[in-house]
Design an enzyme around this catalytic site. Structure first.
Site, PDB file in Angstrom:
ATOM      1  N   GLY A   9       0.828  -1.221   0.000  1.00 13.27           N
ATOM      2  CA  GLY A   9       0.000   0.000   0.000  1.00 13.27           C
ATOM      3  C   GLY A   9       0.851   1.255   0.000  1.00 13.27           C
ATOM      4  O   GLY A   9       0.549   2.219   0.708  1.00 13.27           O
ATOM      5  N   ALA A  10       1.904   1.263  -0.830  1.00 17.34           N
ATOM      6  CA  ALA A  10       2.950   2.291  -0.699  1.00 17.34           C
ATOM      7  C   ALA A  10       2.788   3.477  -1.643  1.00 17.34           C
ATOM      8  O   ALA A  10       3.638   4.354  -1.673  1.00 17.34           O
ATOM      9  CB  ALA A  10       4.321   1.648  -0.935  1.00 17.34           C
ATOM     10  N   VAL A  62      -3.369  -7.481  -1.664  1.00 20.86           N
ATOM     11  CA  VAL A  62      -2.952  -8.301  -0.510  1.00 20.86           C
ATOM     12  C   VAL A  62      -4.070  -9.207   0.011  1.00 20.86           C
ATOM     13  O   VAL A  62      -3.804 -10.102   0.810  1.00 20.86           O
ATOM     14  CB  VAL A  62      -2.391  -7.439   0.647  1.00 20.86           C
ATOM     15  N   ASN A  88       1.362  -2.428   5.408  1.00 23.12           N
ATOM     16  CA  ASN A  88       0.703  -1.128   5.562  1.00 23.12           C
ATOM     17  C   ASN A  88      -0.641  -1.039   4.848  1.00 23.12           C
ATOM     18  O   ASN A  88      -1.502  -0.259   5.248  1.00 23.12           O
ATOM     19  CB  ASN A  88       1.646  -0.038   5.022  1.00 23.12           C
ATOM     20  N   SER A 140      -3.889   0.214  14.176  1.00 26.08           N
ATOM     21  CA  SER A 140      -4.590   1.504  14.278  1.00 26.08           C
ATOM     22  C   SER A 140      -4.992   1.754  15.720  1.00 26.08           C
ATOM     23  O   SER A 140      -5.207   0.813  16.500  1.00 26.08           O
ATOM     24  CB  SER A 140      -5.852   1.488  13.415  1.00 26.08           C
ATOM     25  N   TYR A 153     -13.741  -2.154  10.965  1.00 30.69           N
ATOM     26  CA  TYR A 153     -12.355  -1.704  10.857  1.00 30.69           C
ATOM     27  C   TYR A 153     -11.626  -1.947  12.191  1.00 30.69           C
ATOM     28  O   TYR A 153     -10.496  -2.460  12.207  1.00 30.69           O
ATOM     29  CB  TYR A 153     -12.347  -0.217  10.495  1.00 30.69           C
ATOM     30  N   ALA A 155     -12.380  -4.140  14.434  1.00 25.68           N
ATOM     31  CA  ALA A 155     -12.206  -5.593  14.589  1.00 25.68           C
ATOM     32  C   ALA A 155     -11.019  -6.069  13.760  1.00 25.68           C
ATOM     33  O   ALA A 155     -10.210  -6.883  14.215  1.00 25.68           O
ATOM     34  CB  ALA A 155     -13.486  -6.318  14.168  1.00 25.68           C
TER      35      ALA A 155
HETATM   36  N1  LIG Z   1      -4.954   7.712   8.200  1.00 27.92           N
HETATM   37  C1  LIG Z   1      -5.223   7.348   9.433  1.00 27.92           C
HETATM   38  O1  LIG Z   1      -5.762   8.130  10.230  1.00 27.92           O
HETATM   39  C2  LIG Z   1      -4.842   5.960   9.903  1.00 27.92           C
HETATM   40  C3  LIG Z   1      -4.940   5.717  11.272  1.00 27.92           C
HETATM   41  C4  LIG Z   1      -4.598   4.465  11.754  1.00 27.92           C
HETATM   42  C5  LIG Z   1      -4.177   3.478  10.883  1.00 27.92           C
HETATM   43  N2  LIG Z   1      -4.091   3.724   9.558  1.00 27.92           N
HETATM   44  C6  LIG Z   1      -3.630   2.629   8.711  1.00 27.92           C
HETATM   45  O2  LIG Z   1      -2.474   3.036   8.015  1.00 27.92           O
HETATM   46  C7  LIG Z   1      -2.393   2.316   6.770  1.00 27.92           C
HETATM   47  C8  LIG Z   1      -2.234   3.319   5.630  1.00 27.92           C
HETATM   48  O3  LIG Z   1      -3.386   4.138   5.610  1.00 27.92           O
HETATM   49  P1  LIG Z   1      -3.460   5.580   4.915  1.00 27.92           P
HETATM   50  O4  LIG Z   1      -4.079   6.488   5.882  1.00 27.92           O
HETATM   51  O5  LIG Z   1      -2.166   5.922   4.305  1.00 27.92           O
HETATM   52  O6  LIG Z   1      -4.567   5.250   3.824  1.00 27.92           O
HETATM   53  P2  LIG Z   1      -4.650   5.502   2.252  1.00 27.92           P
HETATM   54  O7  LIG Z   1      -6.011   5.093   1.864  1.00 27.92           O
HETATM   55  O8  LIG Z   1      -4.168   6.866   1.910  1.00 27.92           O
HETATM   56  O9  LIG Z   1      -3.567   4.462   1.694  1.00 27.92           O
HETATM   57  C9  LIG Z   1      -3.796   3.080   1.763  1.00 27.92           C
HETATM   58  C10 LIG Z   1      -3.046   2.419   0.612  1.00 27.92           C
HETATM   59  O10 LIG Z   1      -3.295   0.997   0.670  1.00 27.92           O
HETATM   60  C11 LIG Z   1      -3.597   0.556  -0.656  1.00 27.92           C
HETATM   61  N3  LIG Z   1      -4.423  -0.635  -0.631  1.00 27.92           N
HETATM   62  C12 LIG Z   1      -5.736  -0.729  -0.319  1.00 27.92           C
HETATM   63  N4  LIG Z   1      -6.166  -1.984  -0.483  1.00 27.92           N
HETATM   64  C13 LIG Z   1      -5.102  -2.715  -0.909  1.00 27.92           C
HETATM   65  C14 LIG Z   1      -4.919  -4.071  -1.259  1.00 27.92           C
HETATM   66  N5  LIG Z   1      -5.940  -4.933  -1.195  1.00 27.92           N
HETATM   67  N6  LIG Z   1      -3.696  -4.482  -1.661  1.00 27.92           N
HETATM   68  C15 LIG Z   1      -2.650  -3.612  -1.731  1.00 27.92           C
HETATM   69  N7  LIG Z   1      -2.779  -2.303  -1.422  1.00 27.92           N
HETATM   70  C16 LIG Z   1      -3.982  -1.854  -1.011  1.00 27.92           C
HETATM   71  C17 LIG Z   1      -4.358   1.743  -1.269  1.00 27.92           C
HETATM   72  O11 LIG Z   1      -4.422   1.654  -2.659  1.00 27.92           O
HETATM   73  C18 LIG Z   1      -3.552   2.914  -0.740  1.00 27.92           C
HETATM   74  O12 LIG Z   1      -2.467   3.219  -1.587  1.00 27.92           O
HETATM   75  C19 LIG Z   1      -3.670   1.482   6.677  1.00 27.92           C
HETATM   76  O13 LIG Z   1      -3.432   0.167   7.101  1.00 27.92           O
HETATM   77  C20 LIG Z   1      -4.597   2.191   7.645  1.00 27.92           C
HETATM   78  O14 LIG Z   1      -5.604   1.335   8.125  1.00 27.92           O
HETATM   79  C21 LIG Z   1      -4.413   4.945   9.041  1.00 27.92           C
END
Ligand SMILES: NC(=O)c1ccc[n+]([C@@H]2O[C@H](COP(=O)([O-])OP(=O)(O)OC[C@H]3O[C@@H](n4cnc5c(N)ncnc54)[C@H](O)[C@@H]3O)[C@@H](O)[C@H]2O)c1
Length: 248
Positions: A9-10, A62, A88, A140, A153, A155
């Site tokens: 997810g980079a 993934v 990620n 998270s 989410y 869970a």
């Molecule tokens: N933003 C927040 O407040 C927050 C808080 C806690 C945890 N997180 C976690 O941090 C991580 C990154 O989140 P973010 O805020 O950068 O979100 P985002 O939506 O900006 O980025 C998530 C990335 O994951 C990719 N992705 C989604 N489904 C996928 C799959 N099946 N296979 C491969 N890639 C996939 C997306 O295309 C995207 O590039 C996530 O796991 C999210 O749950 C985010």
């Protein structure tokens, strides 16, 4: 010594920040995202190369076991070996429990939960063989508290914390550490689910000890610590990276 890391997810958000952060810390990278993010993933990879690091991009979902096996195999062949896996990739689809569907529940679990398991399992033989590994799972704050509309989410992220703990127990004998970070409210496309309403923004700023929202870069240092040899005797942990919101 240059280390090699896979980040799922980079293409954007926290994953992109981790990629640039690890690139700046002497890591060569294999960056993954879904096909729909191909252009953005390539852009992130260019930025990594601009920092002087090698970088390969690998499309894959993934939630699909074969894709995870492909990502692990291509990363190993593209970089020569892999030391670090940052799980990620994640999704958040807001739905109150009374509106929640089995489809939303299953998709959330498949990406956020099963994706971590499948990527870990796919890379495990390689890490075991090398008797070295650092696995960092992005859980998270929702695993601690959650919020309305995020039951599924929360869970899924609680599953990540549990999976991290047992991975640590099973893999420690091979020199592999497994830790999680639990970001709080981070300004990304996903984070905007919590941040569209200015009153919510003001609320989160008020209840966070540091009185500000998190930026993707705020997550990088803790991930880099768990990815490095500085954390050699730290495993099975889940660290809140939330500006002090959880215990407020
Ligand atoms: N933003 C927040 O407040 C927050 C808080 C806690 C945890 N997180 C976690 O941090 C991580 C990154 O989140 P973010 O805020 O950068 O979100 P985002 O939506 O900006 O980025 C998530 C990335 O994951 C990719 N992705 C989604 N489904 C996928 C799959 N099946 N296979 C491969 N890639 C996939 C997306 O295309 C995207 O590039 C996530 O796991 C999210 O749950 C985010």
């Amino acid at each position: 010594m240059t280390r090699h890391a896979i980040i799922t997810g980079a293409s954007r958000g926290i994953g992109r920040a981790i990629a640039l952060g690890l690139a700046g810390r002497d890591y060569d990278l294999a960056l993954n995202d879904i096909a729909a993010q191909d252009a953005a993933l390539k852009q992130t990879a260019e930025e990594v190369r601009g920092l002087g690091r090698r970088c390969v991009t690998i499309l894959g979902d993934v939630s699909k076991l074969d894709d995870c096996r492909g990502v692990a195999a291509e990363a190993v062949s593209g970089l020569g070996h892999v030391d670090v896996l940052v799980n990620n990739a994640g999704i958040l689809r807001i739905a109150m429990i009374e509106d929640l569907t089995p489809e939303i529940w299953d998709q959330t679990m498949a990406v956020n939960g099963r994706g971590v398991f499948q990527m870990t399992q796919a890379l495990l033989p390689h890490l075991k063989e090398r008797r070295y590994g650092r696995i960092v799972n992005i859980a998270s704050l929702a695993a601690r508290t959650g919020g309305p509309g995020q039951s599924h989410y929360a869970a899924s992220k609680s599953a990540v914390v549990g999976f991290t703990r047992v991975s640590s127990m099973e893999f420690g004998q091979y020199g592999i550490t497994v830790n999680a970070v639990c970001p709080g409210i981070i300004v990304t496309e996903m984070g905007m689910n919590n941040l569209r309403d200015p009153e919510r923004v003001a609320h989160f700023e008020k209840v966070t000890d540091l009185h500000r929202l998190g930026q993707p870069e705020d997550v990088v240092g803790p991930v880099a610590f768990f990815a490095s040899d500085d954390s050699a005797f730290v495993t099975g942990q889940a660290l809140n990276v939330d500006g002090g919101i959880f215990y407020s």
